[in-house]
Enzyme design. Structure first.
Site, short mmCIF file in Angstrom:
data_model
loop_
_atom_site.label_atom_id
_atom_site.label_comp_id
_atom_site.label_asym_id
_atom_site.label_seq_id
_atom_site.Cartn_x
_atom_site.Cartn_y
_atom_site.Cartn_z
N SER A 151 0.83 -1.20 0.00
CA SER A 151 0.00 0.00 0.00
C SER A 151 0.88 1.26 0.00
O SER A 151 1.65 1.45 -0.94
CB SER A 151 -0.97 -0.06 1.20
OG SER A 151 -2.01 0.84 1.00
N ASP A 227 -10.20 -5.69 -2.96
CA ASP A 227 -9.53 -4.69 -2.12
C ASP A 227 -10.42 -3.44 -2.04
O ASP A 227 -10.72 -2.80 -3.06
CB ASP A 227 -8.19 -4.36 -2.78
CG ASP A 227 -7.34 -3.39 -2.00
OD1 ASP A 227 -7.90 -2.48 -1.39
OD2 ASP A 227 -6.11 -3.56 -2.03
N HIS A 261 -7.42 -5.99 1.10
CA HIS A 261 -6.20 -5.19 1.27
C HIS A 261 -5.38 -5.62 2.48
O HIS A 261 -4.34 -5.04 2.75
CB HIS A 261 -6.63 -3.72 1.44
CG HIS A 261 -5.54 -2.72 1.23
ND1 HIS A 261 -5.01 -2.42 -0.01
CD2 HIS A 261 -4.87 -1.91 2.10
CE1 HIS A 261 -4.09 -1.48 0.11
NE2 HIS A 261 -3.97 -1.16 1.38
#
Ligand SMILES: N[C@@H](CCC(=O)N[C@@H](CSC=O)C(=O)NCC(=O)O)C(=O)O
Length: 282
Positions: A151, A227, A261
């Site tokens: 991320s 996600d 995620h």
């Protein structure tokens, strides 16, 4: 070079998972990093794989949730997981800080704004100071290093590789691929770099890949199809892929059906990433 202080040490897969703190010159504060040392790291110089974490994380998220140590032990790779921002800065005005700005959210840039430029220098910390600290204190092969992240940390890994040419390979889980065009990036870049959007491009993987002229580099991007932040247009992997295609920079893009995620996604595929980096480092 400042002294390292050992905070913790735990035996795992015949190696050791340790955490150290040190005084950082770049960030003007005490910083923690975690390091996994495989069993033979005392007798043998080994390559290093750096892992950068995402928003809200510190040096422990990956250490405690990804299960990377099993694979790093098998391959014989040292893995370093730094904290994601400076911490506990005395006198710093933190009223604007939130989970996606400030502590735990430094975005791997060198800040240029008056409020943050003294401490928020994570780009230089990761690509220079931390490498010196690791090379001088552990049994590593200098210049045999790779980088990956998740991320915000995937963004950090990509820009570190694209801007420096220092890393043999790069991979990213659900990276923030085009921060100048997503809400997280716009918020952080405004705070750390100011209002001139042109200056933001220096820290944007999609912009950097378009003009990449460093040593041969392939981008390995891993993305869960479910996600939540992909759906909110925070990650924008297609922008990076289109730019890489145009610039003829090779890439691997794996869209994993049903994954989100979280570290459940990372734990599932981290073995593949360690394998990938081991092929470039060993
Ligand atoms: N607001 C939430 C969400 C924070 C979150 O999901 N952080 C991710 C990284 S997101 C991009 O950089 C993360 O890695 N969290 C840590 C974890 O261990 O899962 C919140 O404040 O929790």
């Amino acid at each position: 070079m400042s002294e390292l202080k050992e905070i913790s040490s735990n035996k795992i897969f015949n190696g050791y998972q340790k955490v150290f703190s040190h005084q950082s010159k770049e960030l003007s504060c005490e910083m923690n990093f975690a390091i996994f040392l495989p069993a033979d790291s005392a007798e043998k110089k080994l390559p290093v794989l750096y892992y950068l974490s995402g928003l809200t994380c510190n040096e422990l998220n990956c250490v405690q949730k990804s299960g990377f140590q099993r694979y790093a032990a098998e391959k014989g790779l040292i893995v370093v997981c730094p904290d994601t921002s400076p911490r506990n800065i005395e006198g710093l005005d933190t009223k604007d800080f939130s989970w996606d700005f400030g502590y735990g959210a430094a975005f791997y840039v060198d800040s240029t704004t008056d409020a943050y430029k003294k401490n928020f220098r994570m780009y230089s910390y990761i690509t220079s100071e931390l490498i010196d600290v690791i090379n001088s204190n552990f049994n590593v092969i200098p210049n045999k290093q790779s980088i990956f992240g998740h991320s915000m940390g995937g963004h950090g890994a990509l820009i570190a590789a694209l801007k420096t040419g220092l890393y043999k390979s790069v991979s990213a889980f659900a990276p923030i691929s085009n921060p100048i065009n997503c809400p997280w990036g716009e918020k952080c870049f405004t705070g750390y770099l100011g209002d001139n959007r042109e200056s933001w491009k220096e820290y944007d993987a999609t912009e950097l890949v378009a003009k990449y002229n460093g040593p041969p580099l392939e981008l390995f991007i891993d993305q869960g199809s479910e996600d939540q932040f992909l759906k909110e247009n925070q990650l924008l992997p297609n922008n990076l892929i289109e730019a890489a295609k145009k610039a003829q920079v090779p890439f691997i893009y794996k869209l994993r059906d049903g994954y989100d995620h979280s570290y459940f996604f990372i734990a599932t595929f981290i073995g593949e990433h360690i394998d990938y980096h081991a092929k470039h480092l060993l």
